[in-house]
Design an enzyme around this catalytic site. Structure first.
Site, PDB file in Angstrom:
ATOM      1  N   PRO A  27      24.793  18.462 -25.651  1.00 40.20           N
ATOM      2  CA  PRO A  27      26.235  18.196 -25.604  1.00 40.20           C
ATOM      3  C   PRO A  27      26.561  16.754 -25.982  1.00 40.20           C
ATOM      4  O   PRO A  27      25.891  15.827 -25.531  1.00 40.20           O
ATOM      5  CB  PRO A  27      26.594  18.459 -24.138  1.00 40.20           C
ATOM      6  CG  PRO A  27      25.298  18.412 -23.395  1.00 40.20           C
ATOM      7  CD  PRO A  27      24.242  18.841 -24.351  1.00 40.20           C
ATOM      8  N   MET A  28      27.573  16.599 -26.812  1.00 42.85           N
ATOM      9  CA  MET A  28      27.979  15.255 -27.265  1.00 42.85           C
ATOM     10  C   MET A  28      29.491  15.161 -27.330  1.00 42.85           C
ATOM     11  O   MET A  28      30.113  15.797 -28.179  1.00 42.85           O
ATOM     12  CB  MET A  28      27.424  14.989 -28.660  1.00 42.85           C
ATOM     13  CG  MET A  28      26.016  14.477 -28.668  1.00 42.85           C
ATOM     14  SD  MET A  28      25.489  14.177 -30.352  1.00 42.85           S
ATOM     15  CE  MET A  28      25.198  15.830 -30.953  1.00 42.85           C
ATOM     16  N   GLN A 105      30.152  23.669 -22.477  1.00 46.51           N
ATOM     17  CA  GLN A 105      29.806  22.811 -21.340  1.00 46.51           C
ATOM     18  C   GLN A 105      31.078  22.469 -20.559  1.00 46.51           C
ATOM     19  O   GLN A 105      32.039  21.945 -21.123  1.00 46.51           O
ATOM     20  CB  GLN A 105      29.129  21.508 -21.776  1.00 46.51           C
ATOM     21  CG  GLN A 105      28.552  20.788 -20.544  1.00 46.51           C
ATOM     22  CD  GLN A 105      28.066  19.375 -20.795  1.00 46.51           C
ATOM     23  OE1 GLN A 105      28.809  18.548 -21.300  1.00 46.51           O
ATOM     24  NE2 GLN A 105      26.813  19.103 -20.418  1.00 46.51           N
ATOM     25  N   HIS A 176      28.123  20.683 -16.268  1.00 46.99           N
ATOM     26  CA  HIS A 176      27.715  19.287 -16.444  1.00 46.99           C
ATOM     27  C   HIS A 176      27.469  18.686 -15.062  1.00 46.99           C
ATOM     28  O   HIS A 176      28.387  18.202 -14.406  1.00 46.99           O
ATOM     29  CB  HIS A 176      28.816  18.526 -17.173  1.00 46.99           C
ATOM     30  CG  HIS A 176      28.414  17.165 -17.666  1.00 46.99           C
ATOM     31  ND1 HIS A 176      27.359  16.458 -17.149  1.00 46.99           N
ATOM     32  CD2 HIS A 176      28.928  16.386 -18.654  1.00 46.99           C
ATOM     33  CE1 HIS A 176      27.247  15.299 -17.791  1.00 46.99           C
ATOM     34  NE2 HIS A 176      28.192  15.240 -18.711  1.00 46.99           N
ATOM     35  N   TYR A 181      29.149  12.184 -13.277  1.00 49.91           N
ATOM     36  CA  TYR A 181      30.437  12.866 -13.200  1.00 49.91           C
ATOM     37  C   TYR A 181      30.475  13.660 -11.880  1.00 49.91           C
ATOM     38  O   TYR A 181      29.515  13.660 -11.114  1.00 49.91           O
ATOM     39  CB  TYR A 181      30.651  13.735 -14.450  1.00 49.91           C
ATOM     40  CG  TYR A 181      30.721  12.882 -15.705  1.00 49.91           C
ATOM     41  CD1 TYR A 181      31.898  12.219 -16.055  1.00 49.91           C
ATOM     42  CD2 TYR A 181      29.598  12.675 -16.507  1.00 49.91           C
ATOM     43  CE1 TYR A 181      31.966  11.396 -17.164  1.00 49.91           C
ATOM     44  CE2 TYR A 181      29.657  11.848 -17.624  1.00 49.91           C
ATOM     45  CZ  TYR A 181      30.838  11.214 -17.949  1.00 49.91           C
ATOM     46  OH  TYR A 181      30.903  10.379 -19.043  1.00 49.91           O
ATOM     47  N   GLY A 296      15.777  11.325 -25.793  1.00 48.62           N
ATOM     48  CA  GLY A 296      14.783  10.409 -26.341  1.00 48.62           C
ATOM     49  C   GLY A 296      13.764  11.038 -27.275  1.00 48.62           C
ATOM     50  O   GLY A 296      12.788  10.378 -27.646  1.00 48.62           O
TER      51      GLY A 296
END
Ligand code: FMN
Length: 351
Positions: A27-28, A105, A176, A181, A296
């Site tokens: 997710p972005m 999401q 999420h 959050y 990563g």
């Protein structure tokens, strides 16, 4: 050209879904929705492009769930009204037409909301996060601790958003539960509420459990993933005081509460934590079941290393795909890979 078995047509089974391979777009947030939370017209070709370039699964940017306090960013798209269903239908259809699957999401910003965006800023506690917000660099706002009634409204918001996700044609839902959050703030050991929603792990997990349960009811048949990170946006070095014991307890609790898929997102998937295994390995060992690992990973060889670990169904990449929508083909052909640079997420979706 490399012949990577996990990219072949052998389907990856994840939460009962058949996927074309074991690579996911993580997710972005792109912060380019319309003012009323509808996705912009470029959203369907944007996500379909990843599908055309061969990823098995796309997880959307975080979508807000209600108009009370859930929005994190200006121009964040949502699933908070029935009109949003119409906005997302062409997106899921475009991704399906290219042969991939797409999860929605769902996010509640909690205390990490941009100031001035929502009517209310709600947190697990009344304490503000340290530092500044991600989108505008403003000081993080001071929340009020959500009352039990407000918590019930938040849960109802997720259930309604899940129903809309089903109606819009999504193949699954991801909660999420990461990066500080709201869901993550409730889970973390800083949640010292004195009522049934804080304190012990059982209490801190109550919101996650209730959300899993109500999303399941609202969207029967859709697999539910839970995205968990140890770190938070306001505290990248955060570790729970009980470290390994806490991580094991959280992963077990999430599975028992009905997470079909655990999505462990870190900043370095391949790096062992101080207790000697990576966070994804901890999840796979302590709470077996479908698992996505990501964060990563920067080459096909690194993806392959993670996928070789027992229990890892898929790997998810964010920044490499943001900078290179055709990352798979480029990597396979040994072509140059564009590096992500901060701010790229603000460029037009189709650039
Ligand atoms: C521009 C950008 C936006 C992001 N937005 C979200 C988001 O909406 N939801 C989420 O769970 N993670 C989000 N993340 C975190 C990524 O999903 C991922 O966990 C993180 O970038 C590490 O993976 P990577 O090293 O492959 O980039 C975002 C990351 C970036 C760089």
């Amino acid at each position: 050209m490399q012949n990577n078995s996990y990219l072949s047509s052998a389907p990856a089974l994840l939460g009962g879904l058949s996927l074309r391979n074991r690579l996911a777009v993580a997710p972005m947030s792109r912060m380019q929705g319309q003012d009323d939370g509808l996705p912009s017209p470029d959203t369907a070709p944007y996500y379909a492009r990843y599908a055309r370039h061969g990823v098995g699964l796309i997880i959307t940017e975080a979508l807000y769930t209600d108009d009370i306090a859930s929005r994190a960013y200006f121009n964040q798209p949502g699933l908070a009204t029935d009109r949003h269903i119409e906005g997302w239908r062409p997106v899921t259809a475009a991704v399906h037409a290219e042969g991939s699957k797409i999860f929605a999401q769902l996010q509640h910003a909690g205390r990490l909301a941009e100031p001035g965006l929502n009517r209310l800023v709600l947190g697990a506690t009344g304490r503000a996060a340290t530092g500044t917000t991600w989108q505008t660099g403003a000081a993080n706002p001071t929340p009020t601790a959500a009352t039990e009634e407000q918590i019930e409204e938040i849960i109802a918001g997720f259930a309604a958003a899940a129903r809309r996700a089903l109606a819009a044609g999504f193949d699954g839902i991801e909660l999420h539960g990461a990066r500080g959050y709201l869901i993550h703030e409730f889970l973390n050991d800083g949640n010292d509420r004195g009522d049934a929603w804080g304190g012990s792990i059982e209490n801190r997990s109550r919101l996650a459990g209730r959300l899993l349960e109500s999303v399941r009811e609202a969207a029967p048949g859709l697999p539910i993933a839970f995205n968990y990170s140890m770190y938070a946006m306001d505290e990248y070095a955060y570790r729970p005081r009980a470290e390994l014991a806490e991580m094991e307890a959280i992963f077990r609790t999430l599975r028992q509460a009905g997470a079909d898929i655990l999505h462990v997102s870190t900043r370095r998937t391949l790096r062992p934590e101080p207790w000697g295994e990576t966070l994804a390995q901890t999840a796979a060992r302590s709470a077996p079941g479908p698992l996505i690992a990501g964060g990563g990973l920067s080459s096909l060889a690194e993806c392959e290393r993670a996928l070789a670990w027992p229990g890892i169904a898929m790997v998810a990449l964010a920044r490499p795909f943001l900078a290179n929508p055709d990352w798979i083909a480029r990597s396979q052909a040994g072509q140059p890979i564009r590096e992500y640079t901060p701010g790229m997420e603000r460029q037009p979706l189709l650039s």
